[in-house]
Design a protein around this motif. Structure first.
Motif, PDB file in Angstrom:
ATOM      1  N   LYS A 114       0.825  -1.205   0.000  1.00 36.42           N
ATOM      2  CA  LYS A 114       0.000   0.000   0.000  1.00 36.42           C
ATOM      3  C   LYS A 114       0.861   1.259   0.000  1.00 36.42           C
ATOM      4  CE  LYS A 114      -0.629   0.429   5.006  1.00 36.42           C
ATOM      5  NZ  LYS A 114      -1.613   0.556   6.116  1.00 36.42           N
ATOM      6  N   ASP A 115       2.033   1.211   0.621  1.00 36.79           N
ATOM      7  CA  ASP A 115       2.918   2.378   0.643  1.00 36.79           C
ATOM      8  C   ASP A 115       3.413   2.728  -0.748  1.00 36.79           C
ATOM      9  OD1 ASP A 115       2.613   2.617   3.361  1.00 36.79           O
ATOM     10  OD2 ASP A 115       4.495   1.596   3.864  1.00 36.79           O
ATOM     11  N   ASP A 116       3.642   1.731  -1.593  1.00 37.56           N
ATOM     12  CA  ASP A 116       4.057   1.994  -2.973  1.00 37.56           C
ATOM     13  C   ASP A 116       2.960   2.747  -3.717  1.00 37.56           C
ATOM     14  OD1 ASP A 116       6.452   0.447  -2.574  1.00 37.56           O
ATOM     15  OD2 ASP A 116       5.238  -1.361  -2.848  1.00 37.56           O
ATOM     16  N   ILE A 117       1.711   2.313  -3.496  1.00 43.26           N
ATOM     17  CA  ILE A 117       0.568   2.984  -4.120  1.00 43.26           C
ATOM     18  C   ILE A 117       0.452   4.415  -3.608  1.00 43.26           C
ATOM     19  CG2 ILE A 117      -1.947   2.943  -4.386  1.00 43.26           C
ATOM     20  CD1 ILE A 117      -1.778  -0.136  -3.993  1.00 43.26           C
ATOM     21  N   ASN A 118       0.528   4.570  -2.296  1.00 42.00           N
ATOM     22  CA  ASN A 118       0.394   5.903  -1.700  1.00 42.00           C
ATOM     23  C   ASN A 118       1.512   6.838  -2.132  1.00 42.00           C
ATOM     24  OD1 ASN A 118      -1.889   5.011  -0.380  1.00 42.00           O
ATOM     25  ND2 ASN A 118      -0.854   4.647   1.565  1.00 42.00           N
ATOM     26  N   ASN A 119       2.721   6.315  -2.255  1.00 39.18           N
ATOM     27  CA  ASN A 119       3.846   7.150  -2.682  1.00 39.18           C
ATOM     28  C   ASN A 119       3.668   7.643  -4.118  1.00 39.18           C
ATOM     29  OD1 ASN A 119       5.129   6.902  -0.214  1.00 39.18           O
ATOM     30  ND2 ASN A 119       6.380   5.158  -0.844  1.00 39.18           N
ATOM     31  N   CYS A 120       3.118   6.788  -4.976  1.00 42.81           N
ATOM     32  CA  CYS A 120       2.849   7.208  -6.356  1.00 42.81           C
ATOM     33  C   CYS A 120       1.734   8.248  -6.398  1.00 42.81           C
ATOM     34  CB  CYS A 120       2.489   6.002  -7.220  1.00 42.81           C
ATOM     35  SG  CYS A 120       3.900   4.978  -7.698  1.00 42.81           S
ATOM     36  N   LEU A 121       0.723   8.056  -5.570  1.00 41.61           N
ATOM     37  CA  LEU A 121      -0.361   9.042  -5.508  1.00 41.61           C
ATOM     38  C   LEU A 121       0.159  10.389  -5.021  1.00 41.61           C
ATOM     39  CD1 LEU A 121      -3.170   6.839  -3.897  1.00 41.61           C
ATOM     40  CD2 LEU A 121      -3.123   7.669  -6.257  1.00 41.61           C
TER      41      LEU A 121
END
Length: 384
Positions: A114-121
């Motif tokens: 989820k952190d990878d997704i949040n970092n891209c967002l």
């Protein structure tokens, strides 16, 4: 600012049959990224597929959240030659671009967190119109003419002194609505990069790839375990409470046998404030009646993605997954077995579960295994 996730899935797979639905560490492959997306900062997550079985699975499995939606994609967008952008654009037009941020997630990237997704967002708040995940690889590259691409062989650098190259790993892409409408592509004109671990560069194209990735996921889950007091015990039913067999009558009805001593063990644990939960893939009224008799209130029946549900439970309870003990016996318990603070398996559990459980009990299922597990947890918690 509405942020949506998009996971395109096709029914067919040339390299590995039914790849998206095949169990990776006991879970359908696509649920690894879907589960992370649910707990990310995305507002909605769409699974776009031509597979009716997956649509049915999602509608039944994720009823506890209104974040996940399954939509049928057209046959044209699901062919072997159709690009991911074809499916993306078809989907976006079908919902009239009702979003501000679009996040493409690949089901074949189970290392996504989820952190990878949040970092891209988050990158889209820093002046970028798109972002993607990369891996920093320290490989030395050559072209077909025998010429080095990214280093001087006469001055071969040490790995720790070599910056390496950033390689797109295909896991996560975020793009603004404006950029997507303009370019019809997952990438805009000003793109940011987000680094992920090097393992995430591996692709699932063969059986050997599958085995390697599954082993890495198992080890990743185990490495994250911590030593904490057990506050919650989660149990499977068939092969844990029972010996795993079912007796049928001529009318088609069936019976299950339970060990009364297991119930006493659970009652003792609850006296020490440990919350006991049941999580089983079967939707059985016999099980529901037995758990009612044991006065267990937290009973989850018909669960196929046990790990995602467990993460939802621990989030709501505001505890760590290391505060959880889990007793399971078969492959659909495997991710939980590898992830919780303490995992225990009956002596007659499947080999793969026993190989990965923290404790293999001396008792068989339906013959004192749960009582033994309760005693282990009581003794372990004394140190706290």
């Amino acid at each position: 600012m509405k942020k949506i996730g998009f996971i395109p899935l096709r029914k067919g797979s040339k390299g590995i049959s039914n790849k998206n639905k095949r169990k990776m560490v006991g879970r359908p492959l696509f649920t690894w990224v879907l589960g992370e997306a649910i707990f990310s900062n995305l507002d909605e997550v769409y699974v776009y597929t031509d597979d009716e079985d997956i649509i049915d699975f999602i509608n039944k499995e994720y009823h506890w959240t209104d974040k996940v939606k399954a939509l049928k994609r057209s046959d044209i967008s699901a062919t072997d030659t159709a690009s991911t952008e074809t499916a993306m654009n078809e989907f976006c037009e079908s919902i009239d671009y009702n979003f501000d941020t679009f996040c493409l997630l690949q089901a074949t990237s189970p290392f996504t967190r989820k952190d990878d997704i949040n970092n891209c967002l988050a990158k889209l708040n820093d002046g970028y119109d798109s972002a993607l995940t990369v891996v920093n690889t320290h490989r030395f590259l050559w072209n077909e003419d025998g010429k080095p691409i990214n280093y001087n062989p006469l001055e071969r650098p040490r790995r720790q002194d070599f910056e390496g190259l950033l390689i797109e790993n295909g896991a996560v892409y975020t793009v603004t609505k404006e950029a997507l409408k303009t370019h019809k592509n997952r990438i805009g004109e000003k793109t940011a990069v987000v680094k992920m671990p090097e393992d995430s560069l591996l692709e699932i194209d063969s059986e050997s790839d599958w085995i390697a990735i599954e082993s890495l996921l198992i080890e990743r889950q185990k490495r994250e375990k911590e030593s904490k007091k057990i506050t919650h015990l989660v149990l499977d039913v068939d092969g844990v409470f029972t010996d795993g067999t079912i007796t049928y009558t001529k009318d088609g009805e069936h019976t299950k046998s339970f060990d009364m001593r297991d119930g006493m063990g659970l009652e003792i644990l609850r006296q020490f404030g440990i919350q006991v939960m049941i999580m089983t893939s079967e939707n059985s009224q016999l099980v529901a009646k037995r758990m009612e008799k044991l006065k267990l209130k937290h009973v989850f029946l018909g669960v196929k993605d046990k790990y995602t549900l467990l993460k939802s439970i621990i989030n709501d309870a505001d505890i760590s997954i290391s505060n959880v003990a889990y007793v399971g016996d078969d492959v659909n318990d495997l991710t939980n077995i590898c992830s919780v603070g303490w995992s225990l398996a009956p002596n007659n559990a499947t080999d793969i579960v026993k190989a990965n459980a923290d404790v293999v009990l001396s008792k068989n299922s339906g013959a004192g295994a749960i009582r033994e597990a309760c005693q282990f947890i009581s003794n372990y918690n004394k140190r706290f």
